[in-house]
Design a protein around this motif. Structure first.
Motif, PDB file in Angstrom:
ATOM      1  N   TYR A  58       0.866  -1.176   0.000  1.00 49.84           N
ATOM      2  CA  TYR A  58       0.000   0.000   0.000  1.00 49.84           C
ATOM      3  C   TYR A  58       0.905   1.229   0.000  1.00 49.84           C
ATOM      4  CZ  TYR A  58      -3.801   3.081   1.812  1.00 49.84           C
ATOM      5  OH  TYR A  58      -4.725   4.071   2.000  1.00 49.84           O
ATOM      6  N   GLY A  59       0.780   2.056  -1.028  1.00 48.89           N
ATOM      7  CA  GLY A  59       1.658   3.208  -1.112  1.00 48.89           C
ATOM      8  C   GLY A  59       1.022   4.404  -1.789  1.00 48.89           C
ATOM      9  N   TRP A  60       1.745   5.523  -1.710  1.00 53.22           N
ATOM     10  CA  TRP A  60       1.328   6.752  -2.393  1.00 53.22           C
ATOM     11  C   TRP A  60       2.539   7.660  -2.526  1.00 53.22           C
ATOM     12  CZ3 TRP A  60      -0.813   5.411   2.418  1.00 53.22           C
ATOM     13  CH2 TRP A  60      -0.368   6.139   3.524  1.00 53.22           C
ATOM     14  N   ASN A  61       2.415   8.629  -3.388  1.00 52.21           N
ATOM     15  CA  ASN A  61       3.456   9.626  -3.585  1.00 52.21           C
ATOM     16  C   ASN A  61       3.226  10.783  -2.629  1.00 52.21           C
ATOM     17  OD1 ASN A  61       4.019  12.412  -5.269  1.00 52.21           O
ATOM     18  ND2 ASN A  61       5.682  10.926  -5.332  1.00 52.21           N
ATOM     19  N   VAL A  62       4.320  11.368  -2.113  1.00 51.43           N
ATOM     20  CA  VAL A  62       4.237  12.476  -1.173  1.00 51.43           C
ATOM     21  C   VAL A  62       5.030  13.662  -1.740  1.00 51.43           C
ATOM     22  CG1 VAL A  62       4.455  13.140   1.254  1.00 51.43           C
ATOM     23  CG2 VAL A  62       4.266  10.735   0.661  1.00 51.43           C
ATOM     24  N   GLY A  63       4.739  14.030  -2.961  1.00 51.53           N
ATOM     25  CA  GLY A  63       5.437  15.156  -3.563  1.00 51.53           C
ATOM     26  C   GLY A  63       6.576  14.700  -4.452  1.00 51.53           C
ATOM     27  N   PRO A  64       7.356  15.649  -4.956  1.00 49.53           N
ATOM     28  CA  PRO A  64       8.342  15.328  -5.983  1.00 49.53           C
ATOM     29  C   PRO A  64       9.504  14.450  -5.531  1.00 49.53           C
ATOM     30  CG  PRO A  64       8.549  17.623  -5.306  1.00 49.53           C
ATOM     31  CD  PRO A  64       7.318  17.083  -4.641  1.00 49.53           C
ATOM     32  N   GLY A  65       9.797  14.388  -4.239  1.00 44.86           N
ATOM     33  CA  GLY A  65      10.971  13.642  -3.813  1.00 44.86           C
ATOM     34  C   GLY A  65      10.727  12.499  -2.866  1.00 44.86           C
ATOM     35  N   GLN A  66       9.467  12.168  -2.575  1.00 45.05           N
ATOM     36  CA  GLN A  66       9.219  11.183  -1.532  1.00 45.05           C
ATOM     37  C   GLN A  66       7.999  10.325  -1.848  1.00 45.05           C
ATOM     38  OE1 GLN A  66       8.373  12.869   2.399  1.00 45.05           O
ATOM     39  NE2 GLN A  66       9.949  11.532   3.214  1.00 45.05           N
ATOM     40  N   ASP A  67       8.117   9.059  -1.488  1.00 44.85           N
ATOM     41  CA  ASP A  67       7.008   8.107  -1.588  1.00 44.85           C
ATOM     42  C   ASP A  67       6.780   7.484  -0.217  1.00 44.85           C
ATOM     43  OD1 ASP A  67       6.704   8.394  -4.381  1.00 44.85           O
ATOM     44  OD2 ASP A  67       8.233   6.870  -4.769  1.00 44.85           O
ATOM     45  N   PHE A  68       5.580   6.980  -0.036  1.00 40.86           N
ATOM     46  CA  PHE A  68       5.249   6.200   1.151  1.00 40.86           C
ATOM     47  C   PHE A  68       4.951   4.779   0.686  1.00 40.86           C
ATOM     48  CE2 PHE A  68       2.302   4.006   3.829  1.00 40.86           C
ATOM     49  CZ  PHE A  68       2.838   4.191   5.082  1.00 40.86           C
TER      50      PHE A  68
ATOM     51  N   PRO B  34       8.016  -0.863  -5.954  1.00 39.78           N
ATOM     52  CA  PRO B  34       7.743   0.366  -6.709  1.00 39.78           C
ATOM     53  C   PRO B  34       6.291   0.834  -6.578  1.00 39.78           C
ATOM     54  CG  PRO B  34       7.979  -1.500  -8.200  1.00 39.78           C
ATOM     55  CD  PRO B  34       8.293  -1.995  -6.823  1.00 39.78           C
ATOM     56  N   ILE B  35       6.110   2.131  -6.703  1.00 37.52           N
ATOM     57  CA  ILE B  35       4.755   2.692  -6.730  1.00 37.52           C
ATOM     58  C   ILE B  35       3.970   2.084  -7.893  1.00 37.52           C
ATOM     59  CG2 ILE B  35       3.470   4.822  -7.249  1.00 37.52           C
ATOM     60  CD1 ILE B  35       4.321   4.858  -4.416  1.00 37.52           C
ATOM     61  N   TRP B  36       4.585   1.984  -9.055  1.00 35.63           N
ATOM     62  CA  TRP B  36       3.905   1.419 -10.224  1.00 35.63           C
ATOM     63  C   TRP B  36       4.121  -0.070 -10.235  1.00 35.63           C
ATOM     64  CZ3 TRP B  36       0.377   3.904 -12.959  1.00 35.63           C
ATOM     65  CH2 TRP B  36       0.338   5.284 -12.842  1.00 35.63           C
TER      66      TRP B  36
END
Length: 183
Positions: free
Chosen positions: A42-52, A181-183
Protein backbone atom coordinates in the motif's frame (compact mmCIF):
# COMPACT_ATOMS: atom_id res chain seq x y z
CA UNK A 1 -3.52 -10.44 -13.19
CA UNK A 2 -6.43 -12.84 -12.95
CA UNK A 3 -9.96 -12.00 -13.95
CA UNK A 4 -12.65 -12.06 -11.28
CA UNK A 5 -16.43 -12.17 -11.61
CA UNK A 6 -17.88 -8.66 -11.64
CA UNK A 7 -20.38 -9.65 -8.94
CA UNK A 8 -17.52 -10.67 -6.62
CA UNK A 9 -15.72 -7.34 -7.16
CA UNK A 10 -18.97 -5.45 -6.54
CA UNK A 11 -19.46 -7.40 -3.31
CA UNK A 12 -15.85 -6.63 -2.30
CA UNK A 13 -16.54 -2.93 -2.80
CA UNK A 14 -19.67 -3.19 -0.64
CA UNK A 15 -17.71 -4.94 2.11
CA UNK A 16 -14.96 -2.33 1.84
CA UNK A 17 -17.42 0.56 2.12
CA UNK A 18 -19.12 -0.94 5.19
CA UNK A 19 -15.82 -1.57 6.97
CA UNK A 20 -14.57 1.91 6.04
CA UNK A 21 -17.71 3.45 7.51
CA UNK A 22 -17.34 1.46 10.72
CA UNK A 23 -13.66 2.45 11.08
CA UNK A 24 -14.39 6.08 10.25
CA UNK A 25 -17.05 6.23 12.95
CA UNK A 26 -14.64 4.66 15.45
CA UNK A 27 -11.79 6.97 14.42
CA UNK A 28 -9.55 3.91 14.01
CA UNK A 29 -8.75 2.61 10.53
CA UNK A 30 -6.42 -0.19 11.65
CA UNK A 31 -9.10 -2.92 11.48
CA UNK A 32 -9.17 -2.39 7.69
CA UNK A 33 -5.87 -4.33 7.59
CA UNK A 34 -7.88 -7.55 7.69
CA UNK A 35 -9.10 -6.69 4.20
CA UNK A 36 -5.58 -7.05 2.72
CA UNK A 37 -3.61 -10.17 1.83
CA UNK A 38 -0.65 -11.02 4.07
CA UNK A 39 1.79 -9.80 1.39
CA UNK A 40 -0.19 -6.77 0.17
CA UNK A 41 1.49 -3.44 -0.53
CA UNK A 42 0.00 0.00 0.00
CA UNK A 43 1.66 3.21 -1.11
CA UNK A 44 1.33 6.75 -2.39
CA UNK A 45 3.46 9.63 -3.59
CA UNK A 46 4.24 12.48 -1.17
CA UNK A 47 5.44 15.16 -3.56
CA UNK A 48 8.34 15.33 -5.98
CA UNK A 49 10.97 13.64 -3.81
CA UNK A 50 9.22 11.18 -1.53
CA UNK A 51 7.01 8.11 -1.59
CA UNK A 52 5.25 6.20 1.15
CA UNK A 53 5.10 2.39 1.12
CA UNK A 54 3.84 -0.21 3.56
CA UNK A 55 4.68 -3.83 2.75
CA UNK A 56 2.62 -6.63 4.23
CA UNK A 57 -0.57 -6.64 6.27
CA UNK A 58 1.18 -5.75 9.54
CA UNK A 59 2.87 -2.65 8.10
CA UNK A 60 -0.41 -1.67 6.48
CA UNK A 61 -2.11 -1.96 9.89
CA UNK A 62 0.61 -0.27 11.93
CA UNK A 63 1.96 2.35 9.54
CA UNK A 64 -0.48 3.11 6.70
CA UNK A 65 -3.67 2.78 8.77
CA UNK A 66 -2.19 3.51 12.20
CA UNK A 67 0.61 6.07 12.00
CA UNK A 68 -0.66 7.78 8.85
CA UNK A 69 -4.30 8.05 9.96
CA UNK A 70 -3.43 9.10 13.52
CA UNK A 71 -4.91 12.49 14.29
CA UNK A 72 -7.61 12.21 11.66
CA UNK A 73 -10.46 11.14 13.95
CA UNK A 74 -13.57 12.98 12.81
CA UNK A 75 -12.39 13.16 9.21
CA UNK A 76 -14.54 11.49 6.56
CA UNK A 77 -13.49 10.00 3.25
CA UNK A 78 -16.72 9.37 1.38
CA UNK A 79 -16.31 7.45 -1.85
CA UNK A 80 -18.01 9.18 -4.76
CA UNK A 81 -17.59 6.65 -7.57
CA UNK A 82 -15.95 3.33 -8.43
CA UNK A 83 -14.59 2.11 -11.74
CA UNK A 84 -14.20 -1.67 -11.98
CA UNK A 85 -12.02 -3.67 -14.37
CA UNK A 86 -13.07 -7.27 -13.83
CA UNK A 87 -10.64 -8.55 -16.48
CA UNK A 88 -7.67 -7.23 -14.48
CA UNK A 89 -9.28 -7.59 -11.06
CA UNK A 90 -8.72 -3.90 -10.38
CA UNK A 91 -10.89 -1.17 -8.91
CA UNK A 92 -10.46 2.58 -8.70
CA UNK A 93 -12.43 4.43 -6.03
CA UNK A 94 -12.66 8.22 -6.02
CA UNK A 95 -13.09 9.87 -2.62
CA UNK A 96 -13.26 13.23 -0.89
CA UNK A 97 -11.37 14.29 2.25
CA UNK A 98 -13.56 16.16 4.74
CA UNK A 99 -12.28 17.37 8.09
CA UNK A 100 -14.48 17.13 11.16
CA UNK A 101 -13.94 20.85 11.82
CA UNK A 102 -15.97 23.63 10.25
CA UNK A 103 -15.05 27.13 9.12
CA UNK A 104 -16.58 30.19 10.78
CA UNK A 105 -19.14 30.30 7.92
CA UNK A 106 -20.26 26.74 8.79
CA UNK A 107 -18.72 25.01 5.76
CA UNK A 108 -16.48 21.99 6.37
CA UNK A 109 -12.79 22.11 5.74
CA UNK A 110 -12.18 19.91 2.70
CA UNK A 111 -9.13 19.01 0.64
CA UNK A 112 -9.69 20.46 -2.83
CA UNK A 113 -9.47 18.26 -5.90
CA UNK A 114 -9.94 14.56 -6.43
CA UNK A 115 -8.53 11.82 -4.24
CA UNK A 116 -8.63 8.15 -4.97
CA UNK A 117 -7.42 4.64 -4.40
CA UNK A 118 -6.42 2.11 -7.04
CA UNK A 119 -6.88 -1.43 -5.74
CA UNK A 120 -5.89 -4.84 -7.04
CA UNK A 121 -8.12 -7.64 -5.81
CA UNK A 122 -6.38 -10.75 -4.49
CA UNK A 123 -9.46 -12.93 -4.00
CA UNK A 124 -10.90 -14.14 -0.72
CA UNK A 125 -12.33 -10.65 0.02
CA UNK A 126 -8.88 -9.05 0.26
CA UNK A 127 -6.92 -6.43 -1.65
CA UNK A 128 -3.40 -7.42 -2.69
CA UNK A 129 -2.28 -3.95 -3.74
CA UNK A 130 -3.38 -0.36 -3.18
CA UNK A 131 -2.06 2.95 -4.41
CA UNK A 132 -3.60 6.24 -3.32
CA UNK A 133 -3.48 9.47 -5.25
CA UNK A 134 -4.30 12.99 -4.10
CA UNK A 135 -2.95 16.48 -4.52
CA UNK A 136 -0.37 16.93 -1.76
CA UNK A 137 -0.33 20.69 -2.44
CA UNK A 138 -4.05 20.88 -1.70
CA UNK A 139 -3.60 18.87 1.50
CA UNK A 140 -0.82 21.22 2.60
CA UNK A 141 -2.91 24.29 1.76
CA UNK A 142 -5.84 22.98 3.80
CA UNK A 143 -3.62 22.17 6.79
CA UNK A 144 -2.16 25.69 6.62
CA UNK A 145 -5.66 27.18 6.49
CA UNK A 146 -6.69 25.10 9.51
CA UNK A 147 -3.54 26.14 11.42
CA UNK A 148 -4.21 29.80 10.62
CA UNK A 149 -7.86 29.45 11.70
CA UNK A 150 -6.85 27.60 14.89
CA UNK A 151 -9.10 24.75 13.76
CA UNK A 152 -6.80 21.80 14.45
CA UNK A 153 -7.71 19.08 16.91
CA UNK A 154 -5.01 18.04 19.36
CA UNK A 155 -4.60 14.87 17.29
CA UNK A 156 -3.94 16.96 14.18
CA UNK A 157 -1.44 19.11 16.08
CA UNK A 158 0.41 15.97 17.16
CA UNK A 159 0.31 14.68 13.58
CA UNK A 160 1.94 17.88 12.33
CA UNK A 161 4.54 17.85 15.12
CA UNK A 162 5.45 14.27 14.21
CA UNK A 163 5.69 15.09 10.49
CA UNK A 164 7.87 18.16 11.08
CA UNK A 165 10.14 16.64 13.75
CA UNK A 166 13.00 16.11 11.33
CA UNK A 167 13.17 12.38 12.00
CA UNK A 168 12.39 9.90 9.26
CA UNK A 169 9.05 8.24 9.82
CA UNK A 170 8.54 4.55 9.03
CA UNK A 171 7.23 3.98 5.52
CA UNK A 172 8.76 7.10 3.96
CA UNK A 173 11.38 6.71 1.24
CA UNK A 174 13.16 8.89 -1.25
CA UNK A 175 11.34 8.73 -4.54
CA UNK A 176 12.20 5.49 -6.33
CA UNK A 177 13.78 3.84 -3.27
CA UNK A 178 10.77 2.20 -1.62
CA UNK A 179 10.99 -1.58 -1.12
CA UNK A 180 8.43 -2.09 -3.90
CA UNK A 181 7.74 0.37 -6.71
CA UNK A 182 4.75 2.69 -6.73
CA UNK A 183 3.91 1.42 -10.22
Amino acid sequence: MPAFPRAELDQMIDRWLKENQRCEEAGDWRPLAGMYTEDATYGWNVGPGQDFMAVGREEIRDIALGQEMAGLAGWEYPYQKFVVDDRAGEVIGFWRQLAGATRPDGSRYEVAGIGGSWFRYGGNWQWSWQRDFFDFGNVSALYLEMITDNALSEGMRERIRRATSGRRLPGYFRRGQSPVPIW
